[in-house]
Design a protein around this motif. Sequence first.
Motif, PDB file in Angstrom:
ATOM      1  N   VAL A 277     -31.459  51.999  76.921  1.00 16.55           N
ATOM      2  CA  VAL A 277     -31.902  52.011  75.527  1.00 16.55           C
ATOM      3  C   VAL A 277     -31.948  50.581  75.016  1.00 16.55           C
ATOM      4  N   LEU A 292     -28.493  60.527  75.310  1.00 13.74           N
ATOM      5  CA  LEU A 292     -29.764  60.873  75.948  1.00 13.74           C
ATOM      6  C   LEU A 292     -29.565  61.323  77.382  1.00 13.74           C
ATOM      7  N   TRP A 300     -34.044  64.924  75.867  1.00 12.45           N
ATOM      8  CA  TRP A 300     -33.797  63.602  75.313  1.00 12.45           C
ATOM      9  C   TRP A 300     -34.780  63.159  74.232  1.00 12.45           C
ATOM     10  N   ALA A 304     -33.566  61.314  70.835  1.00  9.10           N
ATOM     11  CA  ALA A 304     -34.026  59.958  70.505  1.00  9.10           C
ATOM     12  C   ALA A 304     -34.650  59.938  69.113  1.00  9.10           C
ATOM     13  N   VAL A 312     -36.819  53.730  75.136  1.00 10.99           N
ATOM     14  CA  VAL A 312     -35.992  54.465  76.102  1.00 10.99           C
ATOM     15  C   VAL A 312     -36.668  54.428  77.461  1.00 10.99           C
TER      16      VAL A 312
END
Length: 351
Positions: A277, A292, A300, A304, A312
């Motif tokens: 991230v 995540l 995920w 997010a 990501v």
Amino acid sequence: MRRARAIAGLLLALLAAGCSPPPGLHEERILVFGTWVDLALWGVDEATAARAGRVIQGDLGDLHTRWHAWEPGEITRINALVAGGDGAPIEVDPGVAPVLARARELSIRSGHLFNPAIGRLIGLWGFHRPPAERAPPPAQALAALVAAAPTMADLELDGTRLVVRNPLVQLDFGAFAKGYGVDIAIGRLRELGIRTALVNAGGDLRAIGQRGDRPWRIGIRAPSGDGLLAAISVSGDESLFTSGTYERRFEFQGLHYHHIIDPRTGYPARGVTSVSVLGRDGAEADAAATALLVAGPAGWPAVARALGIEHVLLVDEQGTVQMTPAMAARAEFLADPPPPQRIVTLPAASL
């Protein structure tokens, strides 16, 4: 091997400058949080760099003592009082109260997939102890803790006054402490007048400023835990944190078990090997990477979105790389990248 991984991101940051550190770059190394923390400071003299190293070592050492979930300190004191079960208010250290508040906020936003309240589950798995012959905990014990559902929402914090409604809450900031500590270090460097720096805590980083006319160049670890998968150039103020299933694990009867526990099942999260991230600050990026990974290959994007994370890169257990469009625009794959059919950029509408 662990030390090599710890400095990999810092080494990558220096590649563009050649084989030796460029003029004006000073490096300091300290040991805290059970890992090496490397400081790369640009545009300062040796005395300032040495002073920065001493100050940050003191700050992070103090944080380590306060936050450690298994050694005597403020968190173990709080955990012992919560375990007493009478629900009485607890007066907490003023230096720890902001940590509790920040962790609670991020946990709620993640749908409690980042959940520092599951210290009892962590304790059952024994990952806080030195490596030894291990076996999975009894399924019945795991199921009982999952049913009790301790979360950070069970905490009510008013200043330094803490009330915990669930006696099975046990705090463990292992998925958050490095990020928060890196933020503290960056803040201290700024107080010392340092405007260009990189703080690398075991491969998780935050960078500020720019090295002359060049950005910092930092690495995303490969899902195996060895080497680097991709690089990102950063300038201004950005953090890159990675959660992976390769760091702490054991094998039992032919199955592998890692240390990132899914609070919904009580077992190690499945489906994802690593998540990186790129975020605004270390604490948020650190917590988000864990959440995540726990959310899994399908879940995920929603997490997010809830956390407001735009950058990501996720590698699933089949080796497929999933990225947000923002991360796809920033990531540069290095030697032996995944084949194109193994790279998926999600539509912006799904985030």
